[in-house]
Write a protein that holds these residues in place. Structure first.
Motif, PDB file in Angstrom:
ATOM      1  N   SER A   1      -2.778  37.698  53.477  1.00  0.00           N
ATOM      2  CA  SER A   1      -1.811  36.620  53.910  1.00  0.00           C
ATOM      3  C   SER A   1      -2.109  36.292  55.487  1.00  0.00           C
ATOM      4  O   SER A   1      -2.380  34.951  55.826  1.00  0.00           O
ATOM      5  N   PRO A   2      -2.238  37.117  56.099  1.00  0.00           N
ATOM      6  CA  PRO A   2      -2.448  36.791  57.611  1.00  0.00           C
ATOM      7  C   PRO A   2      -3.744  36.140  57.877  1.00  0.00           C
ATOM      8  O   PRO A   2      -3.819  35.132  58.564  1.00  0.00           O
ATOM      9  N   ASN A   3      -4.588  36.645  57.120  1.00  0.00           N
ATOM     10  CA  ASN A   3      -6.113  35.802  57.233  1.00  0.00           C
ATOM     11  C   ASN A   3      -6.191  34.462  56.669  1.00  0.00           C
ATOM     12  O   ASN A   3      -6.831  33.725  56.863  1.00  0.00           O
ATOM     13  N   ILE A   4      -5.097  34.400  55.569  1.00  0.00           N
ATOM     14  CA  ILE A   4      -5.132  32.990  54.914  1.00  0.00           C
ATOM     15  C   ILE A   4      -4.700  31.996  55.775  1.00  0.00           C
ATOM     16  O   ILE A   4      -5.351  30.987  55.809  1.00  0.00           O
ATOM     17  N   ILE A   5      -3.812  32.382  56.710  1.00  0.00           N
ATOM     18  CA  ILE A   5      -3.170  31.427  57.650  1.00  0.00           C
ATOM     19  C   ILE A   5      -4.319  31.183  58.738  1.00  0.00           C
ATOM     20  O   ILE A   5      -4.636  29.988  59.406  1.00  0.00           O
ATOM     21  N   ASN A   6      -5.126  32.258  59.022  1.00  0.00           N
ATOM     22  CA  ASN A   6      -6.044  32.398  60.074  1.00  0.00           C
ATOM     23  C   ASN A   6      -7.097  31.298  59.418  1.00  0.00           C
ATOM     24  O   ASN A   6      -7.759  30.580  60.699  1.00  0.00           O
TER      25      ASN A   6
ATOM     26  N   GLY B   1      -0.642  34.167  66.438  1.00  0.00           N
ATOM     27  CA  GLY B   1       0.383  33.311  65.687  1.00  0.00           C
ATOM     28  C   GLY B   1       0.116  33.186  64.409  1.00  0.00           C
ATOM     29  O   GLY B   1       0.987  33.166  63.576  1.00  0.00           O
ATOM     30  N   ALA B   2      -1.160  33.224  64.075  1.00  0.00           N
ATOM     31  CA  ALA B   2      -1.792  32.971  62.888  1.00  0.00           C
ATOM     32  C   ALA B   2      -1.461  34.251  61.877  1.00  0.00           C
ATOM     33  O   ALA B   2      -0.962  34.143  60.732  1.00  0.00           O
ATOM     34  N   ASN B   3      -1.658  35.432  62.541  1.00  0.00           N
ATOM     35  CA  ASN B   3      -1.537  36.445  61.643  1.00  0.00           C
ATOM     36  C   ASN B   3      -0.138  37.046  61.608  1.00  0.00           C
ATOM     37  O   ASN B   3       0.380  37.231  60.481  1.00  0.00           O
ATOM     38  N   ALA B   4       0.762  36.524  62.487  1.00  0.00           N
ATOM     39  CA  ALA B   4       2.275  36.692  62.395  1.00  0.00           C
ATOM     40  C   ALA B   4       2.831  35.691  61.351  1.00  0.00           C
ATOM     41  O   ALA B   4       3.545  35.991  60.700  1.00  0.00           O
ATOM     42  N   LEU B   5       2.601  34.431  61.437  1.00  0.00           N
ATOM     43  CA  LEU B   5       3.012  33.401  60.347  1.00  0.00           C
ATOM     44  C   LEU B   5       2.471  33.919  58.915  1.00  0.00           C
ATOM     45  O   LEU B   5       3.243  33.723  57.947  1.00  0.00           O
ATOM     46  N   GLY B   6       1.232  34.270  58.995  1.00  0.00           N
ATOM     47  CA  GLY B   6       0.482  34.560  57.673  1.00  0.00           C
ATOM     48  C   GLY B   6       1.284  35.858  57.074  1.00  0.00           C
ATOM     49  O   GLY B   6       1.921  35.897  55.750  1.00  0.00           O
TER      50      GLY B   6
ATOM     51  N   ILE C   1       5.187  42.318  64.375  1.00  0.00           N
ATOM     52  CA  ILE C   1       4.838  42.664  65.833  1.00  0.00           C
ATOM     53  C   ILE C   1       3.505  43.362  65.781  1.00  0.00           C
ATOM     54  O   ILE C   1       2.608  43.066  66.484  1.00  0.00           O
ATOM     55  N   THR C   2       3.159  44.149  64.575  1.00  0.00           N
ATOM     56  CA  THR C   2       1.923  44.961  64.432  1.00  0.00           C
ATOM     57  C   THR C   2       0.717  43.909  64.190  1.00  0.00           C
ATOM     58  O   THR C   2      -0.162  44.074  64.815  1.00  0.00           O
ATOM     59  N   MET C   3       0.947  42.969  63.254  1.00  0.00           N
ATOM     60  CA  MET C   3       0.188  42.077  62.659  1.00  0.00           C
ATOM     61  C   MET C   3      -0.366  41.020  64.059  1.00  0.00           C
ATOM     62  O   MET C   3      -1.213  40.781  64.365  1.00  0.00           O
ATOM     63  N   ALA C   4       0.540  40.712  64.821  1.00  0.00           N
ATOM     64  CA  ALA C   4       0.583  39.834  66.188  1.00  0.00           C
ATOM     65  C   ALA C   4      -0.328  40.815  67.288  1.00  0.00           C
ATOM     66  O   ALA C   4      -0.991  40.251  67.780  1.00  0.00           O
ATOM     67  N   PHE C   5      -0.112  41.940  67.092  1.00  0.00           N
ATOM     68  CA  PHE C   5      -0.948  42.814  68.044  1.00  0.00           C
ATOM     69  C   PHE C   5      -2.424  42.934  67.834  1.00  0.00           C
ATOM     70  O   PHE C   5      -3.177  42.784  68.766  1.00  0.00           O
ATOM     71  N   TRP C   6      -2.513  43.050  66.599  1.00  0.00           N
ATOM     72  CA  TRP C   6      -4.036  43.113  66.057  1.00  0.00           C
ATOM     73  C   TRP C   6      -4.616  41.572  66.362  1.00  0.00           C
ATOM     74  O   TRP C   6      -6.006  41.468  66.821  1.00  0.00           O
ATOM     75  N   GLY C   7      -3.962  40.469  66.054  1.00  0.00           N
ATOM     76  CA  GLY C   7      -4.446  39.123  66.314  1.00  0.00           C
ATOM     77  C   GLY C   7      -4.568  38.964  67.948  1.00  0.00           C
ATOM     78  O   GLY C   7      -5.347  38.344  68.492  1.00  0.00           O
TER      79      GLY C   7
ATOM     80  N   LEU D   1       1.968  34.037  70.449  1.00  0.00           N
ATOM     81  CA  LEU D   1       2.806  35.110  71.244  1.00  0.00           C
ATOM     82  C   LEU D   1       4.201  34.718  71.617  1.00  0.00           C
ATOM     83  O   LEU D   1       5.293  35.394  71.326  1.00  0.00           O
ATOM     84  N   ILE D   2       4.558  33.484  72.010  1.00  0.00           N
ATOM     85  CA  ILE D   2       5.942  32.813  72.136  1.00  0.00           C
ATOM     86  C   ILE D   2       6.664  32.588  71.004  1.00  0.00           C
ATOM     87  O   ILE D   2       7.764  33.049  70.945  1.00  0.00           O
ATOM     88  N   LEU D   3       5.968  32.160  69.801  1.00  0.00           N
ATOM     89  CA  LEU D   3       6.547  32.172  68.414  1.00  0.00           C
ATOM     90  C   LEU D   3       7.058  33.664  68.126  1.00  0.00           C
ATOM     91  O   LEU D   3       8.355  33.812  67.570  1.00  0.00           O
ATOM     92  N   VAL D   4       6.191  34.599  68.423  1.00  0.00           N
ATOM     93  CA  VAL D   4       6.455  35.938  67.873  1.00  0.00           C
ATOM     94  C   VAL D   4       7.620  36.708  68.847  1.00  0.00           C
ATOM     95  O   VAL D   4       8.608  37.352  68.107  1.00  0.00           O
TER      96      VAL D   4
END
Length: 307
Positions: A162-167, A232-237, A91-97, A53-56
């Motif tokens: 890609s979000p799930n790959i990082i996760n 964070g994983a969702n956002a980076l992915g 923002i949206t992917m981070a929200f779901w994460g 969340l800090i990174l986002v």
């Protein structure tokens, strides 16, 4: 875009994350502790999660400033559209994460686990909601990014997977960030090779803050002080997938989509941690920067206040 404007944007993309790093980390960790965002890591030690969340926040604030500068300079181009879509997607992917990080149902793992719960109990887990939300987000963004059916199919697949790959790799300190670095470096190399330096660098204006924010988060993550979590994983992915969609030719995107599909399928049947431990160079890369178990416990006991 003029060279002077490009250089200004690059400077802003670097300076703002550096300025925001310390105050955001201090405020973010305080808020996460107040919300009770403590989870047990792979060693059974309590660690703050959802640190992504800090990174986002750092990336989004920087992105908003960049978009504002674009508008002030009268730059209305495809690059501005990409910036808006990128921020919306992150923002949206981070929200779901974040929703998944906050959820109590942590037993179901992988696609088989979440679909199994849906089939047996007729209940939608937080992970299933994340899958539905992430897929819907990828589809909506693809409508604005793709100009053909084939390109849309490939872009949708990359942004959805890609979000799930990082996760999948966020199981040890620092591992997910290292995978993100590898993917974005690969996207950047293909971009420089295929579409040229100027276009590739323009595409990276909104990715630079994310890359830099991940570098600033890395010591905290690899030190076992905080976990990225699904936030964070969702956002980076998503950022990694987006870098391929806007910065590489369709054949590179299609190749990465096949790779992501293979990784996702393999994850359902084998442990990546076990594979990494068995391969020497992967094990050394995975352990790079990571503190030892004794140091980790000492740091947590002495400074984190979580033990």
């Amino acid at each position: 875009m003029e060279t002077k404007i490009m250089m200004l944007m690059m400077l802003v993309a670097v300076v703002i994350p550096l300025v925001l790093d310390r105050p955001l980390y201090k405020i973010g960790t305080q808020k996460l502790k107040a919300l009770g965002m403590n989870r047990f890591n792979y060693e059974g030690e309590p660690v703050l999660t959802a640190g992504g969340l800090i990174l986002v926040c750092s990336s989004v604030i920087t992105g908003i400033v960049l978009i504002g500068l674009f508008l002030l300079r009268g730059v209305k181009s495809e690059l501005l559209l990409h910036g808006l879509l990128f921020l919306t997607g992150m923002i949206t992917m981070a929200f779901w994460g974040w929703r998944d990080d906050r959820a109590p149902d942590l037993d179901a793992k992988g696609f088989r686990g979440h679909f199994g719960v849906l089939w047996r109990e007729r209940r939608i887990t937080s992970g299933m909601w994340k899958l539905i939300g992430g897929t819907s987000t990828a589809f909506c963004l693809t409508l604005s990014l793709a100009d053909s059916l084939w390109a849309g199919f490939v872009a949708f697949g990359l942004l959805a997977l890609s979000p799930n790959i990082i996760n999948l790799f966020d199981l040890r300190p620092g591992r997910a960030i290292k995978v993100f670095w590898c993917l974005t470096a690969l996207a950047g190399a293909f971009g420089l090779w295929t579409i040229g330096a100027s276009t590739a660098m323009a595409n990276w204006i909104f990715l630079i803050p994310v890359f830099l924010a991940s570098m600033l988060m890395f010591p905290h993550d690899v030190g076992g002080k905080i976990m990225l979590g699904d936030t964070g994983a969702n956002a980076l992915g998503f950022a990694a997938g987006f870098s391929f969609v806007i910065g590489t030719p369709i054949y590179v995107q299609a190749s990465m989509l096949v790779l992501f599909l293979c990784i996702q399928i393999a994850a359902e049947f084998c442990s990546f941690s076990r594979v990494i431990e068995q391969v020497g160079w992967l094990r050394r890369l995975d352990q790079w920067g990571r503190v030892t178990e004794a140091e980790n416990k000492k740091n947590q006991t002495g400074s984190s206040g979580l033990v």
